[in-house]
Enzyme design. Sequence first.
Site, mmCIF file in Angstrom:
data_model
loop_
_atom_site.group_PDB
_atom_site.id
_atom_site.type_symbol
_atom_site.label_atom_id
_atom_site.label_comp_id
_atom_site.label_asym_id
_atom_site.label_seq_id
_atom_site.Cartn_x
_atom_site.Cartn_y
_atom_site.Cartn_z
ATOM 1 N N ARG A 235 5.830 66.237 52.468
ATOM 2 C CA ARG A 235 6.120 66.959 53.719
ATOM 3 C C ARG A 235 6.884 68.256 53.499
ATOM 4 O O ARG A 235 7.086 69.028 54.437
ATOM 5 C CB ARG A 235 6.862 66.038 54.688
ATOM 6 N N PRO B 253 16.617 60.472 52.652
ATOM 7 C CA PRO B 253 17.573 59.918 51.680
ATOM 8 C C PRO B 253 18.996 60.391 51.983
ATOM 9 O O PRO B 253 19.226 61.564 52.250
ATOM 10 C CB PRO B 253 17.078 60.479 50.347
ATOM 11 N N GLU B 254 19.943 59.458 51.962
ATOM 12 C CA GLU B 254 21.348 59.770 52.232
ATOM 13 C C GLU B 254 22.146 59.543 50.948
ATOM 14 O O GLU B 254 21.565 59.352 49.883
ATOM 15 C CB GLU B 254 21.855 58.884 53.384
#
Length: 272
Positions: free
Chosen positions: A114, A2-3
Amino acid sequence: MPELPEVETVVRGLREPLIGHTILGVTCEQSRTIRHADMATLAARLQGQTVTGVNRRAKYILCELSGGDLFIVHLGMTGRLYVVSDDSHWHADRWAHVILQLDGGQQLRFSDPRRFGFVSVVSNFAEIAPNIGPEPLSDDFTRAGFAEKLKRHHKAIKALLLDQSFVAGIGNIYADESLFRARIHSLRPADSLKKAEIDRLYAAIRSVLEDGIARQGASINWYRKVDGTTGEAQDHFDVYGRDGEPCLTCGTTIEKIYVGGRGTHFCPKCQK
Ligand SMILES: [Zn+2]
Protein backbone atom coordinates in the site's frame (compact mmCIF):
# COMPACT_ATOMS: atom_id res chain seq x y z
CA MET A 1 -0.40 -0.32 11.50
CA PRO A 2 2.70 -1.73 13.21
CA GLU A 3 3.20 -0.03 16.60
CA LEU A 4 6.04 -0.03 19.11
CA PRO A 5 5.97 -3.79 19.93
CA GLU A 6 5.82 -4.79 16.26
CA VAL A 7 8.62 -2.42 15.21
CA GLU A 8 10.75 -3.45 18.19
CA THR A 9 10.32 -7.10 17.20
CA VAL A 10 11.43 -6.33 13.63
CA VAL A 11 14.45 -4.40 14.95
CA ARG A 12 15.52 -7.30 17.15
CA GLY A 13 15.08 -9.70 14.25
CA LEU A 14 17.24 -7.59 11.94
CA ARG A 15 20.29 -7.31 14.21
CA GLU A 16 21.74 -10.76 13.61
CA PRO A 17 21.38 -10.76 9.78
CA LEU A 18 22.45 -7.11 9.31
CA ILE A 19 25.06 -6.00 11.86
CA GLY A 20 28.59 -6.37 10.53
CA HIS A 21 27.38 -6.76 6.95
CA THR A 22 28.21 -4.36 4.13
CA ILE A 23 25.73 -2.97 1.60
CA LEU A 24 27.13 -3.77 -1.85
CA GLY A 25 24.33 -2.22 -3.92
CA VAL A 26 20.83 -0.82 -3.86
CA THR A 27 17.95 -1.58 -6.17
CA CYS A 28 15.01 0.77 -5.90
CA GLU A 29 12.47 2.65 -7.91
CA GLN A 30 11.94 6.37 -7.49
CA SER A 31 8.61 6.63 -5.78
CA ARG A 32 7.03 7.92 -2.65
CA THR A 33 8.72 4.95 -0.96
CA ILE A 34 11.89 7.08 -0.78
CA ARG A 35 11.67 10.29 1.23
CA HIS A 36 14.05 13.13 2.00
CA ALA A 37 16.41 11.86 -0.74
CA ASP A 38 16.26 10.90 -4.39
CA MET A 39 17.03 7.44 -5.67
CA ALA A 40 20.61 8.22 -6.71
CA THR A 41 21.39 9.88 -3.37
CA LEU A 42 19.96 6.96 -1.45
CA ALA A 43 22.04 4.45 -3.40
CA ALA A 44 25.22 6.52 -3.19
CA ARG A 45 24.97 7.03 0.57
CA LEU A 46 24.21 3.36 1.30
CA GLN A 47 26.64 1.63 -1.04
CA GLY A 48 29.82 0.46 0.67
CA GLN A 49 28.48 1.15 4.17
CA THR A 50 28.58 -1.47 6.89
CA VAL A 51 25.64 -1.77 9.28
CA THR A 52 26.92 -1.13 12.80
CA GLY A 53 23.64 -1.14 14.73
CA VAL A 54 19.87 -1.51 14.38
CA ASN A 55 17.62 0.39 16.77
CA ARG A 56 14.11 1.79 17.11
CA ARG A 57 12.77 5.28 17.82
CA ALA A 58 8.96 5.54 18.03
CA LYS A 59 7.75 3.49 15.04
CA TYR A 60 10.93 4.08 13.00
CA ILE A 61 13.67 1.52 12.32
CA LEU A 62 17.16 3.06 12.40
CA CYS A 63 20.04 1.15 10.78
CA GLU A 64 23.30 2.82 11.83
CA LEU A 65 25.94 2.87 9.10
CA SER A 66 29.73 2.92 9.41
CA GLY A 67 29.98 6.32 7.73
CA GLY A 68 27.68 7.92 10.33
CA ASP A 69 24.45 8.01 8.33
CA LEU A 70 21.17 6.39 9.35
CA PHE A 71 19.17 4.22 6.96
CA ILE A 72 15.60 4.71 8.19
CA VAL A 73 12.54 2.59 7.50
CA HIS A 74 8.94 3.26 8.50
CA LEU A 75 6.65 0.28 7.92
CA GLY A 76 3.54 2.41 7.36
CA MET A 77 0.46 0.19 7.14
CA THR A 78 1.67 -2.83 5.19
CA GLY A 79 5.46 -2.62 5.12
CA ARG A 80 7.61 -5.68 5.77
CA LEU A 81 11.35 -6.03 6.09
CA TYR A 82 13.03 -9.37 5.59
CA VAL A 83 16.40 -10.82 4.75
CA VAL A 84 16.69 -13.58 2.17
CA SER A 85 19.39 -15.17 0.07
CA ASP A 86 19.95 -13.84 -3.46
CA ASP A 87 18.41 -16.90 -5.07
CA SER A 88 15.42 -17.03 -2.76
CA HIS A 89 11.99 -17.89 -4.17
CA TRP A 90 10.94 -14.60 -2.56
CA HIS A 91 12.31 -12.89 -5.71
CA ALA A 92 8.71 -12.95 -6.95
CA ASP A 93 7.74 -10.28 -4.37
CA ARG A 94 6.40 -7.53 -6.63
CA TRP A 95 6.01 -5.16 -3.71
CA ALA A 96 9.71 -5.19 -2.81
CA HIS A 97 10.30 -1.53 -3.72
CA VAL A 98 13.76 -1.34 -2.17
CA ILE A 99 16.37 -4.13 -2.13
CA LEU A 100 19.76 -3.82 -0.43
CA GLN A 101 22.31 -6.33 -1.68
CA LEU A 102 24.48 -7.41 1.25
CA ASP A 103 27.80 -9.19 1.36
CA GLY A 104 27.50 -12.90 2.08
CA GLY A 105 24.82 -13.42 -0.59
CA GLN A 106 21.89 -11.97 1.35
CA GLN A 107 19.39 -9.24 0.51
CA LEU A 108 17.41 -6.93 2.78
CA ARG A 109 14.05 -6.24 1.17
CA PHE A 110 11.45 -3.63 1.98
CA SER A 111 8.08 -4.76 0.68
CA ASP A 112 5.00 -2.55 0.97
CA PRO A 113 1.83 -3.14 -1.11
CA ARG A 114 0.00 0.00 0.00
CA ARG A 115 3.08 2.26 0.04
CA PHE A 116 2.34 4.20 3.19
CA GLY A 117 5.75 3.15 4.48
CA PHE A 118 9.03 4.66 3.35
CA VAL A 119 12.81 4.50 3.52
CA SER A 120 15.29 7.33 3.84
CA VAL A 121 18.92 8.09 4.57
CA VAL A 122 19.79 10.97 6.89
CA SER A 123 22.67 12.03 9.07
CA ASN A 124 20.38 12.79 12.01
CA PHE A 125 17.03 11.28 13.04
CA ALA A 126 15.60 14.73 13.74
CA GLU A 127 15.63 15.40 9.99
CA ILE A 128 12.86 12.79 9.68
CA ALA A 129 10.82 13.37 12.82
CA PRO A 130 11.73 16.44 14.87
CA ASN A 131 8.88 16.32 17.41
CA ILE A 132 8.72 12.83 18.84
CA GLY A 133 7.75 12.39 22.49
CA PRO A 134 9.52 10.22 25.06
CA GLU A 135 9.99 6.50 24.59
CA PRO A 136 7.46 4.94 26.98
CA LEU A 137 9.78 2.12 28.02
CA SER A 138 12.77 4.38 28.65
CA ASP A 139 13.79 6.38 31.70
CA ASP A 140 12.79 9.54 29.77
CA PHE A 141 9.14 8.61 30.33
CA THR A 142 8.59 9.44 34.00
CA ARG A 143 5.41 9.24 36.02
CA ALA A 144 5.81 12.88 37.08
CA GLY A 145 6.42 14.09 33.53
CA PHE A 146 3.45 12.10 32.25
CA ALA A 147 1.15 13.55 34.94
CA GLU A 148 2.35 17.07 34.22
CA LYS A 149 1.76 16.77 30.47
CA LEU A 150 -1.72 15.28 30.93
CA LYS A 151 -2.78 18.41 32.82
CA ARG A 152 -2.04 20.52 29.76
CA HIS A 153 -4.47 18.68 27.47
CA HIS A 154 -8.23 18.64 27.49
CA LYS A 155 -8.79 16.28 24.57
CA ALA A 156 -9.89 12.66 24.90
CA ILE A 157 -7.20 10.54 26.53
CA LYS A 158 -7.35 8.00 23.68
CA ALA A 159 -6.61 10.69 21.09
CA LEU A 160 -3.75 12.06 23.20
CA LEU A 161 -2.09 8.62 23.52
CA LEU A 162 -2.04 8.41 19.71
CA ASP A 163 -0.23 11.76 19.46
CA GLN A 164 3.41 10.84 18.76
CA SER A 165 4.66 14.15 20.16
CA PHE A 166 3.00 13.27 23.50
CA VAL A 167 4.44 9.77 23.81
CA ALA A 168 6.19 7.70 21.13
CA GLY A 169 5.17 4.46 19.51
CA ILE A 170 1.60 3.94 20.74
CA GLY A 171 -1.08 3.33 18.11
CA ASN A 172 -4.67 2.22 18.07
CA ILE A 173 -4.18 -1.27 19.47
CA TYR A 174 -2.01 -0.49 22.46
CA ALA A 175 -3.91 2.70 23.33
CA ASP A 176 -7.16 0.70 23.67
CA GLU A 177 -5.45 -2.07 25.62
CA SER A 178 -3.68 0.39 27.97
CA LEU A 179 -6.91 2.23 28.76
CA PHE A 180 -8.71 -1.02 29.51
CA ARG A 181 -5.92 -2.19 31.79
CA ALA A 182 -6.01 1.20 33.57
CA ARG A 183 -9.87 1.05 33.77
CA ILE A 184 -10.21 4.49 32.15
CA HIS A 185 -12.85 5.40 29.56
CA SER A 186 -11.33 6.35 26.18
CA LEU A 187 -13.28 9.64 25.99
CA ARG A 188 -12.17 11.02 29.35
CA PRO A 189 -10.53 14.45 28.94
CA ALA A 190 -6.82 14.03 29.67
CA ASP A 191 -6.86 16.78 32.31
CA SER A 192 -9.71 15.08 34.23
CA LEU A 193 -7.65 12.05 35.31
CA LYS A 194 -7.14 11.67 39.05
CA LYS A 195 -3.77 10.77 40.53
CA ALA A 196 -4.69 7.10 41.04
CA GLU A 197 -5.87 6.89 37.43
CA ILE A 198 -2.70 8.51 36.12
CA ASP A 199 -0.64 6.03 38.13
CA ARG A 200 -2.64 3.11 36.71
CA LEU A 201 -2.38 4.42 33.15
CA TYR A 202 1.37 5.01 33.41
CA ALA A 203 1.89 1.44 34.61
CA ALA A 204 -0.59 0.04 32.06
CA ILE A 205 1.13 1.68 29.08
CA ARG A 206 4.43 0.11 30.05
CA SER A 207 3.06 -3.34 30.87
CA VAL A 208 0.89 -3.51 27.74
CA LEU A 209 3.85 -2.60 25.52
CA GLU A 210 6.17 -5.01 27.33
CA ASP A 211 3.61 -7.80 26.93
CA GLY A 212 3.29 -6.92 23.23
CA ILE A 213 7.06 -7.19 22.76
CA ALA A 214 7.21 -10.46 24.72
CA ARG A 215 4.54 -11.84 22.35
CA GLN A 216 6.47 -10.50 19.35
CA GLY A 217 3.77 -8.12 18.17
CA ALA A 218 0.26 -8.46 16.82
CA SER A 219 -0.26 -9.99 13.37
CA ILE A 220 -3.82 -8.82 12.82
CA ASN A 221 -3.24 -8.00 9.17
CA TRP A 222 0.07 -7.45 7.37
CA TYR A 223 2.62 -7.39 10.14
CA ARG A 224 5.08 -10.30 10.14
CA LYS A 225 8.36 -10.87 11.91
CA VAL A 226 11.59 -10.72 9.89
CA ASP A 227 11.45 -14.50 9.40
CA GLY A 228 7.92 -14.25 7.95
CA THR A 229 6.15 -15.80 10.94
CA THR A 230 3.36 -14.16 12.95
CA GLY A 231 3.43 -12.57 16.39
CA GLU A 232 1.06 -13.73 19.12
CA ALA A 233 -0.13 -10.52 20.81
CA GLN A 234 -3.45 -10.64 18.91
CA ASP A 235 -4.36 -13.80 20.84
CA HIS A 236 -4.23 -11.92 24.14
CA PHE A 237 -6.17 -8.71 23.55
CA ASP A 238 -8.64 -7.67 26.25
CA VAL A 239 -10.66 -5.26 24.11
CA TYR A 240 -9.03 -4.48 20.73
CA GLY A 241 -11.09 -6.04 17.93
CA ARG A 242 -13.38 -7.73 20.48
CA ASP A 243 -16.48 -5.52 20.06
CA GLY A 244 -19.62 -7.58 20.53
CA GLU A 245 -17.77 -10.13 22.66
CA PRO A 246 -17.96 -10.37 26.48
CA CYS A 247 -15.44 -8.53 28.65
CA LEU A 248 -13.03 -11.08 30.09
CA THR A 249 -13.25 -9.35 33.48
CA CYS A 250 -16.98 -8.65 33.94
CA GLY A 251 -18.86 -10.24 31.03
CA THR A 252 -20.30 -6.94 29.74
CA THR A 253 -20.33 -6.68 25.94
CA ILE A 254 -17.27 -4.81 24.58
CA GLU A 255 -18.33 -1.73 22.61
CA LYS A 256 -16.78 0.06 19.66
CA ILE A 257 -16.95 3.82 19.14
CA TYR A 258 -14.91 6.27 17.09
CA VAL A 259 -12.50 8.70 18.76
CA GLY A 260 -10.80 11.13 16.42
CA GLY A 261 -11.83 8.89 13.54
CA ARG A 262 -10.19 5.81 15.02
CA GLY A 263 -12.11 2.68 15.98
CA THR A 264 -11.98 2.44 19.77
CA HIS A 265 -12.82 -0.64 21.79
CA PHE A 266 -13.71 -0.54 25.48
CA CYS A 267 -15.74 -2.15 28.26
CA PRO A 268 -18.50 0.27 29.36
CA LYS A 269 -18.56 -1.25 32.85
CA CYS A 270 -14.85 -1.63 33.62
CA GLN A 271 -13.77 1.70 32.09
CA LYS A 272 -15.18 4.77 33.85
ZN1 LIG B 1 -15.62 -5.29 31.81
